[in-house]
Design an enzyme around this catalytic site. Structure first.
Site, PDB file in Angstrom:
ATOM      1  N   HIS A   7      11.132  25.247  50.942  1.00  0.00           N
ATOM      2  CA  HIS A   7      12.159  25.761  50.675  1.00  0.00           C
ATOM      3  C   HIS A   7      13.605  24.950  50.194  1.00  0.00           C
ATOM      4  O   HIS A   7      13.519  23.851  50.432  1.00  0.00           O
ATOM      5  CB  HIS A   7      12.736  26.279  52.121  1.00  0.00           C
ATOM      6  CG  HIS A   7      14.221  26.668  52.477  1.00  0.00           C
ATOM      7  ND1 HIS A   7      14.605  27.648  51.655  1.00  0.00           N
ATOM      8  CD2 HIS A   7      15.054  26.119  53.325  1.00  0.00           C
ATOM      9  CE1 HIS A   7      15.937  27.831  52.270  1.00  0.00           C
ATOM     10  NE2 HIS A   7      16.205  26.875  53.085  1.00  0.00           N
ATOM     11  N   CYS A  21      15.264  31.186  56.860  1.00  0.00           N
ATOM     12  CA  CYS A  21      14.690  30.725  55.731  1.00  0.00           C
ATOM     13  C   CYS A  21      13.435  30.537  55.584  1.00  0.00           C
ATOM     14  O   CYS A  21      12.775  30.421  54.406  1.00  0.00           O
ATOM     15  CB  CYS A  21      15.349  29.362  55.344  1.00  0.00           C
ATOM     16  SG  CYS A  21      17.334  29.325  55.273  1.00  0.00           S
ATOM     17  N   ASN A  50      20.825  27.404  47.785  1.00  0.00           N
ATOM     18  CA  ASN A  50      20.028  27.856  48.849  1.00  0.00           C
ATOM     19  C   ASN A  50      20.127  29.310  49.063  1.00  0.00           C
ATOM     20  O   ASN A  50      21.161  29.670  49.630  1.00  0.00           O
ATOM     21  CB  ASN A  50      20.519  26.973  50.182  1.00  0.00           C
ATOM     22  CG  ASN A  50      19.511  27.437  51.388  1.00  0.00           C
ATOM     23  OD1 ASN A  50      18.702  28.449  51.362  1.00  0.00           O
ATOM     24  ND2 ASN A  50      19.858  26.725  52.540  1.00  0.00           N
TER      25      ASN A  50
END
Length: 313
Positions: free
Chosen positions: A240, A113, A270
């Site tokens: 993020h 990520c 996500n």
């Protein structure tokens, strides 16, 4: 110092929107349970779309907005943990689709990520050695491919999508970067080909939460220390988009209004390496980002990896 400057952004999302109600038909859950724990209400899943389709859509949009031609690009990097193939790379597929020059580096980058932030630092290094002025950086994920839809604790979290940016170097541009890693398999694990019959994401949510709420303030502190800026000097924090609880916890810890941290996981979930460029593009398109503003992006994820970048819009 020659800092990295973001010229334009783009994003591409699958057509299929999957609500929390849709997820409740797959596993024992409901909208209230998911939203209260994650801040997510919908996410996008690919149907016929591939990672290459998403990458090309986001990249083409960013290039059109920048007003640059393919031959002006000096590098192409795609950040992903879900490429269509191990080889050719997603970046090589993108080179062919967009007609990019054949004499430039094109490769994929896997930092979970945090991928887009690792990619920013890599792009800066490539541009310092390139005779061409611009570079293309893409974050693209098709996480629905590696999601176990029988696992309630993970399947509600992830979505598919891509975000892209056209970047250049500029004298005296505001720029700072920090990156880190700690090899660990227990928090987040994605088995590779041949390791398991079902190579799905496995995650220890509590461990990831503890890691994230420690990593984000540390990255912010390091970036401020390297630039001599204060929290009040930063116009936007773009983290993020993993979980609203994580971001709200960090905002409270730093005594900053939650509104200073941009959040869009409610709409997309996500999307791993794609989450920060998707957020930046959404902000730019809606007029939230103004030229001259200072933007701090912070990422964390599998690896474990973490990183931050401070740049001027």
């Amino acid at each position: 110092m020659r800092g990295l400057k973001m010229i334009s952004t783009g994003r591409c999302l699958p057509r299929r929107s999957v609500t929390n109600k849709d997820m409740s038909e797959l596993v024992e859950t409901n909208d209230e349970w998911i939203f209260s724990r994650t801040g997510i209400r919908t996410r996008r899943f690919c149907g016929e779309e591939t990672a290459a389709d998403l990458s090309a859509g986001a990249a083409q949009q960013a290039m059109e907005r920048a007003g640059i031609r393919p031959e002006e690009l000096g590098a192409c990097v795609v950040c992903t943990i879900t490429p269509d193939y191990l080889a050719p790379s997603e970046a090589c597929l993108l080179q062919r689709r967009l007609g990019l020059p054949e004499d430039i580096p094109c490769f994929d980058l896997n930092a979970g990520c945090t991928g887009f932030l690792y990619g920013l630092q890599v792009i800066r290094g490539l541009l310092l050695q390139s005779p061409r002025r611009y570079a293309l950086l893409v974050g693209a994920e098709v996480l629905s491919r590696i999601t176990d839809f029988a696992d309630r604790s993970t399947c509600v979290l992830f979505g598919d999508g891509a975000g892209a940016a056209v970047l250049t170097l500029e004298e005296q541009a505001v720029w700072a970067s920090t990156l880190g890693a700690r090899g660990e398999e227990e928090a987040i694990l994605v088995p590779g080909p041949g390791q398991e019959a079902r190579p799905y994401i496995k995650m220890d949510g509590q461990k990831v939460f503890r890691f994230a709420v420690e990593a984000i303030p540390r990255c912010i502190g390091e970036l401020l220390g390297r630039t001599g800026l204060e929290l009040e000097d930063i116009d936007w924090f773009v983290p993020h988009q993993a979980n609203r609880r994580i971001i709200d916890h960090v905002a409270k810890k730093l005594r900053l209004p939650e509104g200073r941290f941009y959040q869009n996981m409610e709409r997309y979930g996500n999307t791993s390496a794609a989450s920060i460029p998707i957020a930046l593009d959404e902000m730019a398109e809606s007029g939230l980002l103004l030229r001259g503003q200072k933007v701090m992006c912070i990422g964390f994820g599998a690896g474990l990896t973490w990183g931050g970048a401070l740049l001027e819009w």
